[in-house]
Design a protein around this motif. Sequence first.
Motif, short mmCIF file in Angstrom:
data_model
loop_
_atom_site.label_atom_id
_atom_site.label_comp_id
_atom_site.label_asym_id
_atom_site.label_seq_id
_atom_site.Cartn_x
_atom_site.Cartn_y
_atom_site.Cartn_z
N UNK A 181 -23.84 -22.20 -5.41
CA UNK A 181 -22.72 -22.94 -4.84
C UNK A 181 -23.23 -24.26 -4.27
N UNK A 182 -24.35 -24.18 -3.56
CA UNK A 182 -24.97 -25.37 -2.95
C UNK A 182 -25.39 -26.37 -4.05
N UNK A 183 -26.02 -25.83 -5.07
CA UNK A 183 -26.50 -26.67 -6.18
C UNK A 183 -25.34 -27.37 -6.89
N UNK A 184 -24.27 -26.64 -7.10
CA UNK A 184 -23.09 -27.19 -7.77
C UNK A 184 -22.47 -28.31 -6.91
N UNK A 185 -22.37 -28.05 -5.61
CA UNK A 185 -21.78 -29.05 -4.70
C UNK A 185 -22.64 -30.32 -4.69
N UNK A 186 -23.97 -30.10 -4.59
CA UNK A 186 -24.88 -31.27 -4.54
C UNK A 186 -24.78 -32.10 -5.81
N UNK A 187 -24.77 -31.41 -6.95
CA UNK A 187 -24.79 -32.13 -8.23
C UNK A 187 -23.40 -32.55 -8.69
N UNK A 188 -22.35 -32.05 -7.99
CA UNK A 188 -20.95 -32.33 -8.35
C UNK A 188 -20.64 -31.88 -9.79
N UNK A 189 -21.27 -30.78 -10.18
CA UNK A 189 -21.00 -30.23 -11.52
C UNK A 189 -20.29 -28.89 -11.32
N UNK A 241 -12.83 -25.79 -15.97
CA UNK A 241 -14.12 -26.17 -15.39
C UNK A 241 -14.46 -27.64 -15.62
N UNK A 242 -13.94 -28.22 -16.71
CA UNK A 242 -14.27 -29.62 -16.99
C UNK A 242 -13.67 -30.56 -15.94
N UNK A 243 -12.70 -30.06 -15.16
CA UNK A 243 -12.11 -30.88 -14.09
C UNK A 243 -12.63 -30.51 -12.71
N UNK A 244 -13.64 -29.66 -12.64
CA UNK A 244 -14.14 -29.21 -11.33
C UNK A 244 -15.45 -29.88 -10.97
N UNK A 245 -15.68 -30.07 -9.67
CA UNK A 245 -17.00 -30.57 -9.24
C UNK A 245 -17.62 -29.66 -8.16
N UNK A 246 -17.11 -28.42 -8.08
CA UNK A 246 -17.72 -27.42 -7.18
C UNK A 246 -17.72 -26.07 -7.90
N UNK A 247 -18.35 -25.07 -7.26
CA UNK A 247 -18.38 -23.74 -7.86
C UNK A 247 -17.16 -22.93 -7.42
N UNK A 248 -16.50 -22.31 -8.39
CA UNK A 248 -15.36 -21.43 -8.09
C UNK A 248 -15.76 -20.02 -8.49
N UNK A 249 -15.62 -19.09 -7.53
CA UNK A 249 -15.99 -17.69 -7.80
C UNK A 249 -14.71 -16.85 -7.85
N UNK A 250 -14.33 -16.42 -9.02
CA UNK A 250 -13.13 -15.59 -9.17
C UNK A 250 -12.01 -16.35 -9.87
N UNK A 251 -11.47 -15.72 -10.92
CA UNK A 251 -10.42 -16.37 -11.71
C UNK A 251 -9.12 -16.55 -10.92
N UNK A 252 -8.94 -15.77 -9.86
CA UNK A 252 -7.70 -15.87 -9.08
C UNK A 252 -7.52 -17.27 -8.50
N UNK A 253 -8.64 -18.00 -8.30
CA UNK A 253 -8.52 -19.36 -7.75
C UNK A 253 -8.09 -20.36 -8.82
N UNK A 254 -8.17 -19.95 -10.08
CA UNK A 254 -7.76 -20.82 -11.18
C UNK A 254 -6.32 -20.55 -11.58
#
Length: 269
Positions: free
Chosen positions: A115-123, A254-267
Amino acid sequence: MEINRNITVAVAGAKGRMGQEVVKMLQDDPTLTFVVGIDPKIAGQDVGEVIGGKPLGVPMMNSLEEALRTYKPDVLVDFTTPHHVYDNIRTSLAHGVRPVVGTTGLSPEQLAELTELSTQSKIGVIIAPNFAIGAILCMKFASMAAKYMPHVEIIELHHDRKLDAPSGTAIKTAEMIAETRKELKQGHPDEEEIFEGARGADYHGFRIHSVRLPGMVAHQEVLFGATGQTLSIRHDSINRESFMPGVQMAIKAVVNLDTLVYGLEHIID
Ligand code: NAP
């Protein structure tokens, strides 16, 4: 939701049971382009032939790093093993490729690091312990019920090739139940296990049981008990196609996200 056209996709674990379903799904969606499959033991063959079908004009490579460097996909779908998924996600992020991950078995510490890595890299990253919409509803309904009926046990049932227990879905369900359930230790205070493990795994005072049998795909029952009544919430994936609409949705999200999402319910919300 914005729909992106021609998203290029790599599949790690393309030869596996879930990977093969993903390959079929990608073939049927004109907005997604399957560019490379990755499997550690196979290289240089066409993915279609490896999975026993017609050639697809898509190569299978044995190095994830080389596959991502060569084909530069937008998204990496990972259905591999609990032993490889963490490194695969890190490699994907290092190459600027957004991972959609169905592989279960990541530890809470690994999830926090990613999660931290994704936030830092904005991927953006999507990790979903279960891509079946019915399973998401099962978790949500269980979480709603736990507020009113705090005596609960989870039974999850899977095929006997599964490596991790309890299932990622059961862990996620337990986490969602714990958010709404008044904390209490269930069962008789003096209960004793005659055989070790008979009462299942303890999670915040309630139990999770894992069944492994040939013939099963992925099933879960959440049982609630109260004075004079019980409630059962059950979901059954009867084949692996059941996961594909969720995987498809995640690739497009995911192509529109810049953080980590855990769980499909958030999508899906
Ligand atoms: P599987 O049939 O064993 O497939 C895994 C595949 O990954 C195998 O072909 C394996 O190759 C390959 N592999 C191993 N290490 C790899 C690496 N480093 N890079 C690329 N490929 C690698 O397993 P499965 O039934 O498809 O399940 C895969 C995962 O998905 C499991 O963790 C399962 O729990 C999970 N799952 C999730 C959902 C969901 O909705 N989220 C649904 C079903 C399953 P070898 O056999 O040659 O080692």
